[in-house]
Structures are given as C-alpha cells and as structure tokens.
Design a protein around this motif. Sequence first.
Motif, PDB file in Angstrom:
ATOM      1  N   TYR A 240      -5.771  -2.178  -4.194  1.00 56.80           N
ATOM      2  CA  TYR A 240      -5.367  -0.893  -3.621  1.00 56.80           C
ATOM      3  C   TYR A 240      -5.285   0.222  -4.669  1.00 56.80           C
ATOM      4  O   TYR A 240      -5.111   1.396  -4.326  1.00 56.80           O
ATOM      5  CB  TYR A 240      -3.985  -0.997  -2.956  1.00 56.80           C
ATOM      6  CG  TYR A 240      -3.916  -1.941  -1.773  1.00 56.80           C
ATOM      7  CD1 TYR A 240      -5.045  -2.275  -1.042  1.00 56.80           C
ATOM      8  CD2 TYR A 240      -2.701  -2.501  -1.385  1.00 56.80           C
ATOM      9  CE1 TYR A 240      -4.969  -3.140   0.033  1.00 56.80           C
ATOM     10  CE2 TYR A 240      -2.620  -3.361  -0.308  1.00 56.80           C
ATOM     11  CZ  TYR A 240      -3.754  -3.681   0.397  1.00 56.80           C
ATOM     12  OH  TYR A 240      -3.675  -4.532   1.462  1.00 56.80           O
TER      13      TYR A 240
ATOM     14  N   ALA B 244       0.476   0.120  -8.176  1.00 64.42           N
ATOM     15  CA  ALA B 244      -0.489  -0.629  -7.373  1.00 64.42           C
ATOM     16  C   ALA B 244      -1.217  -1.676  -8.200  1.00 64.42           C
ATOM     17  O   ALA B 244      -1.539  -2.767  -7.702  1.00 64.42           O
ATOM     18  CB  ALA B 244      -1.498   0.335  -6.749  1.00 64.42           C
TER      19      ALA B 244
ATOM     20  N   VAL C 233       0.426  10.526   5.059  1.00 62.41           N
ATOM     21  CA  VAL C 233       0.148   9.259   4.382  1.00 62.41           C
ATOM     22  C   VAL C 233       0.346   8.082   5.333  1.00 62.41           C
ATOM     23  O   VAL C 233      -0.379   7.079   5.264  1.00 62.41           O
ATOM     24  CB  VAL C 233       1.036   9.123   3.123  1.00 62.41           C
ATOM     25  CG1 VAL C 233       1.147   7.672   2.669  1.00 62.41           C
ATOM     26  CG2 VAL C 233       0.471   9.973   1.997  1.00 62.41           C
TER      27      VAL C 233
ATOM     28  N   LEU D 165       2.410   4.787  -3.271  1.00 70.43           N
ATOM     29  CA  LEU D 165       2.029   6.147  -2.894  1.00 70.43           C
ATOM     30  C   LEU D 165       3.251   7.000  -2.551  1.00 70.43           C
ATOM     31  O   LEU D 165       3.364   8.148  -2.985  1.00 70.43           O
ATOM     32  CB  LEU D 165       1.062   6.099  -1.712  1.00 70.43           C
ATOM     33  CG  LEU D 165       0.285   7.375  -1.382  1.00 70.43           C
ATOM     34  CD1 LEU D 165      -0.376   7.949  -2.626  1.00 70.43           C
ATOM     35  CD2 LEU D 165      -0.771   7.079  -0.318  1.00 70.43           C
TER      36      LEU D 165
ATOM     37  N   GLU E  97      -7.871   3.649  -4.530  1.00 71.84           N
ATOM     38  CA  GLU E  97      -7.687   4.611  -3.440  1.00 71.84           C
ATOM     39  C   GLU E  97      -6.293   5.220  -3.461  1.00 71.84           C
ATOM     40  O   GLU E  97      -6.125   6.425  -3.224  1.00 71.84           O
ATOM     41  CB  GLU E  97      -7.958   3.955  -2.087  1.00 71.84           C
ATOM     42  CG  GLU E  97      -7.055   2.777  -1.750  1.00 71.84           C
ATOM     43  CD  GLU E  97      -7.381   2.199  -0.396  1.00 71.84           C
ATOM     44  OE1 GLU E  97      -7.516   2.970   0.582  1.00 71.84           O
ATOM     45  OE2 GLU E  97      -7.487   0.954  -0.299  1.00 71.84           O
ATOM     46  N   VAL E  98      -5.284   4.429  -3.771  1.00 69.64           N
ATOM     47  CA  VAL E  98      -3.925   4.950  -3.844  1.00 69.64           C
ATOM     48  C   VAL E  98      -3.813   6.000  -4.953  1.00 69.64           C
ATOM     49  O   VAL E  98      -3.155   7.031  -4.781  1.00 69.64           O
ATOM     50  CB  VAL E  98      -2.930   3.794  -4.070  1.00 69.64           C
ATOM     51  CG1 VAL E  98      -1.580   4.311  -4.532  1.00 69.64           C
ATOM     52  CG2 VAL E  98      -2.759   2.983  -2.790  1.00 69.64           C
ATOM     53  N   SER E  99      -4.464   5.755  -6.065  1.00 71.21           N
ATOM     54  CA  SER E  99      -4.438   6.704  -7.184  1.00 71.21           C
ATOM     55  C   SER E  99      -5.082   8.031  -6.801  1.00 71.21           C
ATOM     56  O   SER E  99      -4.577   9.100  -7.158  1.00 71.21           O
ATOM     57  CB  SER E  99      -5.150   6.107  -8.402  1.00 71.21           C
ATOM     58  OG  SER E  99      -4.503   4.937  -8.853  1.00 71.21           O
TER      59      SER E  99
ATOM     60  N   TYR F 115      -5.444   9.339  -3.724  1.00 69.80           N
ATOM     61  CA  TYR F 115      -4.565  10.038  -2.784  1.00 69.80           C
ATOM     62  C   TYR F 115      -3.370  10.656  -3.516  1.00 69.80           C
ATOM     63  O   TYR F 115      -2.959  11.788  -3.225  1.00 69.80           O
ATOM     64  CB  TYR F 115      -4.066   9.083  -1.702  1.00 69.80           C
ATOM     65  CG  TYR F 115      -5.144   8.557  -0.787  1.00 69.80           C
ATOM     66  CD1 TYR F 115      -6.215   9.358  -0.390  1.00 69.80           C
ATOM     67  CD2 TYR F 115      -5.101   7.247  -0.306  1.00 69.80           C
ATOM     68  CE1 TYR F 115      -7.205   8.870   0.446  1.00 69.80           C
ATOM     69  CE2 TYR F 115      -6.084   6.749   0.534  1.00 69.80           C
ATOM     70  CZ  TYR F 115      -7.135   7.564   0.911  1.00 69.80           C
ATOM     71  OH  TYR F 115      -8.116   7.083   1.743  1.00 69.80           O
TER      72      TYR F 115
ATOM     73  N   GLY G  61      -2.552   5.367   5.925  1.00 69.03           N
ATOM     74  CA  GLY G  61      -2.325   3.929   5.797  1.00 69.03           C
ATOM     75  C   GLY G  61      -2.707   3.175   7.058  1.00 69.03           C
ATOM     76  O   GLY G  61      -3.301   2.088   7.000  1.00 69.03           O
TER      77      GLY G  61
ATOM     78  N   ALA H 191       1.505   5.998  -9.179  1.00 71.83           N
ATOM     79  CA  ALA H 191       0.992   5.207  -8.059  1.00 71.83           C
ATOM     80  C   ALA H 191       0.020   4.125  -8.530  1.00 71.83           C
ATOM     81  O   ALA H 191       0.095   2.972  -8.085  1.00 71.83           O
ATOM     82  CB  ALA H 191       0.297   6.126  -7.053  1.00 71.83           C
TER      83      ALA H 191
ATOM     84  N   TRP I 289       0.833  -1.208   0.000  1.00 72.13           N
ATOM     85  CA  TRP I 289       0.000   0.000   0.000  1.00 72.13           C
ATOM     86  C   TRP I 289       0.863   1.252   0.000  1.00 72.13           C
ATOM     87  O   TRP I 289       0.602   2.203  -0.730  1.00 72.13           O
ATOM     88  CB  TRP I 289      -0.920  -0.013   1.228  1.00 72.13           C
ATOM     89  CG  TRP I 289      -2.017   1.019   1.183  1.00 72.13           C
ATOM     90  CD1 TRP I 289      -3.276   0.865   0.688  1.00 72.13           C
ATOM     91  CD2 TRP I 289      -1.946   2.384   1.655  1.00 72.13           C
ATOM     92  NE1 TRP I 289      -4.001   2.030   0.818  1.00 72.13           N
ATOM     93  CE2 TRP I 289      -3.215   2.982   1.413  1.00 72.13           C
ATOM     94  CE3 TRP I 289      -0.948   3.149   2.246  1.00 72.13           C
ATOM     95  CZ2 TRP I 289      -3.494   4.302   1.750  1.00 72.13           C
ATOM     96  CZ3 TRP I 289      -1.230   4.469   2.577  1.00 72.13           C
ATOM     97  CH2 TRP I 289      -2.484   5.040   2.332  1.00 72.13           C
ATOM     98  N   TYR I 290       1.910   1.263   0.829  1.00 71.33           N
ATOM     99  CA  TYR I 290       2.734   2.469   0.980  1.00 71.33           C
ATOM    100  C   TYR I 290       3.668   2.707  -0.209  1.00 71.33           C
ATOM    101  O   TYR I 290       3.885   3.853  -0.609  1.00 71.33           O
ATOM    102  CB  TYR I 290       3.576   2.371   2.255  1.00 71.33           C
ATOM    103  CG  TYR I 290       2.827   2.683   3.526  1.00 71.33           C
ATOM    104  CD1 TYR I 290       2.322   3.954   3.766  1.00 71.33           C
ATOM    105  CD2 TYR I 290       2.618   1.707   4.491  1.00 71.33           C
ATOM    106  CE1 TYR I 290       1.629   4.250   4.928  1.00 71.33           C
ATOM    107  CE2 TYR I 290       1.936   1.991   5.663  1.00 71.33           C
ATOM    108  CZ  TYR I 290       1.446   3.256   5.878  1.00 71.33           C
ATOM    109  OH  TYR I 290       0.761   3.546   7.027  1.00 71.33           O
TER     110      TYR I 290
END
Length: 416
Positions: free
Chosen positions: A356, A349, A166, A53, A359-361, A363, A170, A345, A49-50
């Motif tokens: 993921y 992902a 972030v 991002l 949502e990552v996109s 953010y 997370g 991102a 996830w991290y």
Amino acid sequence: MVTGKFFFMRLFRGLFYLHLLLIAVLVIFLTIRGFLSAGKDRRFHHLKWYAPLLSSIACGGATALAWQSITRCNPSGAVRAAFWLSPLLTCGVGVLFVSIGFTGSLAAGVLVLVFSVIQSLYACWVNPRFEYATKVLSISMAPSPPSTGFVFLSVVSGTVYATFLVAGIGGATAIGTSIDTVFILVILLSLAWTTHVIRNIPHVTMARIVFLKFMCGIEFDTQVALLDTIRYLVGSICIGSVLAPVLGVIRGSARAMNLVAGDTDEFLFSCANCYSGVASTLVMYGNRWGFVHVGVCNKGFVQASGETWEMFKRAGLEPVINYDLTGSFCFLSGVAVGAICTLVAGSCALVIHKSYATEVSIYAFLIGYLICRIAMAWPQACVSAYYVAYSEDPQSVQFDSTTIRDCIDRIQRYRA
C-alpha cells in the motif's frame, strides 16, 4: 454584460454546490460498499490502508497551521526554510519511493529525485531575490488583522473534507475495478477544486481587508468581510478556482521554457516565444491578483483579472511580478508539507503493509500540499493586495512603495 456576469457566477456557484452533493453521495456509496466487501474478500485490509493516510492528513493540517504562523512571525526565516527544506524533504520522499522497491515506486522515486535537484538549483539561482521577497511579505502582512481564526477554520474545513474523501477512495480501492479507478480520479478532481475554493475564500477576504487599509487607511471588520465573501462572491471564486491554477501553470511553464531555450537555438527560441505569447494573452483571463478586485469591487473573476493585469502593465509591474518569489515560496511551502505527509504515510505503510505504500504516499502528498496552500492563502492575499494597491496609486502615502520602486529601478538598470 452585467447580466451575463451574474449568470455565470450563479451557474458556477450552483454547479459547485451540486458537485458537493453528488460527491458526498458517491463517497458514502463507495465507503459502504468497500466495508461490505471486507467480509467477502480478505485481500484488502482497511485499517492498514486508512491508518497511515489519516495520520498523515492530521500531521499535514497541524504542520500547515504551524508554517503559516512561522511565516507571519518570521518571514525571512520562512522564505529561506521553504527554499532549502523543500528540496531536502523531496529528496527524502524520493529515497522512500526507491526503498519501497516496486517498479512503479522506483519510477516515481527517480522522478521525485530529479525534481528535488531542480528545486535545489532553483533555490541557488533565486537566492539574491530572498531579501526582496522578505521585504514584500513583511510590508504586505503588516496591516493584516492579528486574528487567524478564519484561517484556522479554513484549514480545518479542508482537512475534514479531505478525510471524508479518503473514505471514498479507500472504498473504491477495496474493490479495484476499472470504474473504481474513474471514481478515484473524480474524487481527486473534487478535492482539488473544493480545496481551491476553500483557499480562495480567505484569500479574497484578506485581500479586501489589506487593500482597503493600504488605499484608504480603513480598518475593515474581518467577520463582515468574510460573511460578504461567502454571501456574494462564491460564484466568482468558483470560476477563479478553476481558471487561476490552470492558467498559472501555463504561465509558469512558459517562463521555464524561455529560460531553458535561451537565445542560442533559433527553433527552440521561436517555439518558446510563441508559447510565451499565448501564456501572456491567457493570463489576462485569469490570475490570482484578480481576486483582489473580486473582493473589493464585486467584479467577475475574468473581468477583474484583465483589468488588474492592465494596471500592472501601466505601472510597470509586470517584470516585478516575475521577479517576486511569493508564488514560488507558497508553492514550495506546499511541497514541503506534502513531502512531510508523504514521509509519515509512506513510512507507516512500509512497516504495516508494503504493497500500500506507493499509492498511500501519493495521496498523502496531494492532500498535504493542498492543505498547506489553504494556510498560505493569508500571506499570498496580502502580497496581492499590496501590488494591486501600488498599481492603482504608485505615489500613495498610505503605504511604503519604495520597495517596489527600488525593485523597478534595479530591473531597469539590469536591462540597460
């Protein structure tokens, strides 16, 4: 009146610093709780996830600094690139969302694709105004100091703060309860307010330097101006960082409604006209040009905005402000950098952990957009100072005012 002004400045400054402390506590709590839950629940993969991002945030910071440098060195190329690259990159983001394949991402993809088409149509419509926008940027940035050290520090500060937040987002995502959704929204609001404050500190500083150069021919020391801004003006900047974006959206939406309504439908025209009247009143209480007098005269933001807008009206600058593309240029620059961050991102992902990606996109886009707007505070401040200097003394020999006068004459001939 003066006592009330300083009270609200101190109040908002205190609220801003208190909110930073509370957000820091919240983020640290959420991060620790999220990592502790990793040993109990294997459904959330922190690294997957991290990693996308954080990579996109680093990319956004570097791209924003590069874009600011391009704007300074080649205003004409930067303006045209922003208006044509932004729709293309946004279209790429739409394709990315559609390729993710989930219901939410498909809906987001359709909206983003429509937005890219609107940007393309807008770029075609304003194409004749590119030359004026380039001239204004070139003239207004000419007296600004060559050093960009504090702009670099501002972008780095925004990037570091976004990275810190972030971590908390997370941690909240790892637990995923309804209260965690509220925590994420609070963190995103903090990100928006804080990055606007970080952006407006160099905005006020640079506007003061350029305004004094235009009006008096004074070379004001950049470091002194920055220290004065941080020491005395943070309260006004905090107020302006809340009011200016909200009222700017209202004013922009009113102008869009007027264009869509036209004068063919009486009901739509009356509604648009009413909304436009409300927006014209509200702009007196908060606009980005007010930051110039905040820096130069140490006025409260609301007072500075109202007085500046009155000067614009007296000087006949209101139609020129509407004709100018600096605001649109900075907005589309932010959209382009946000889209680049989203592509970085989202693509990562999509390969690492598809669920993921959406949502990552999202953010990544928000953070990339806000970081780029910090970098673009420099040219926007210069243009604001140029217009305010003209409104105070249209006949000044300290700067080239023929570009604005020619624009006023052209608009008047068009309306005749």
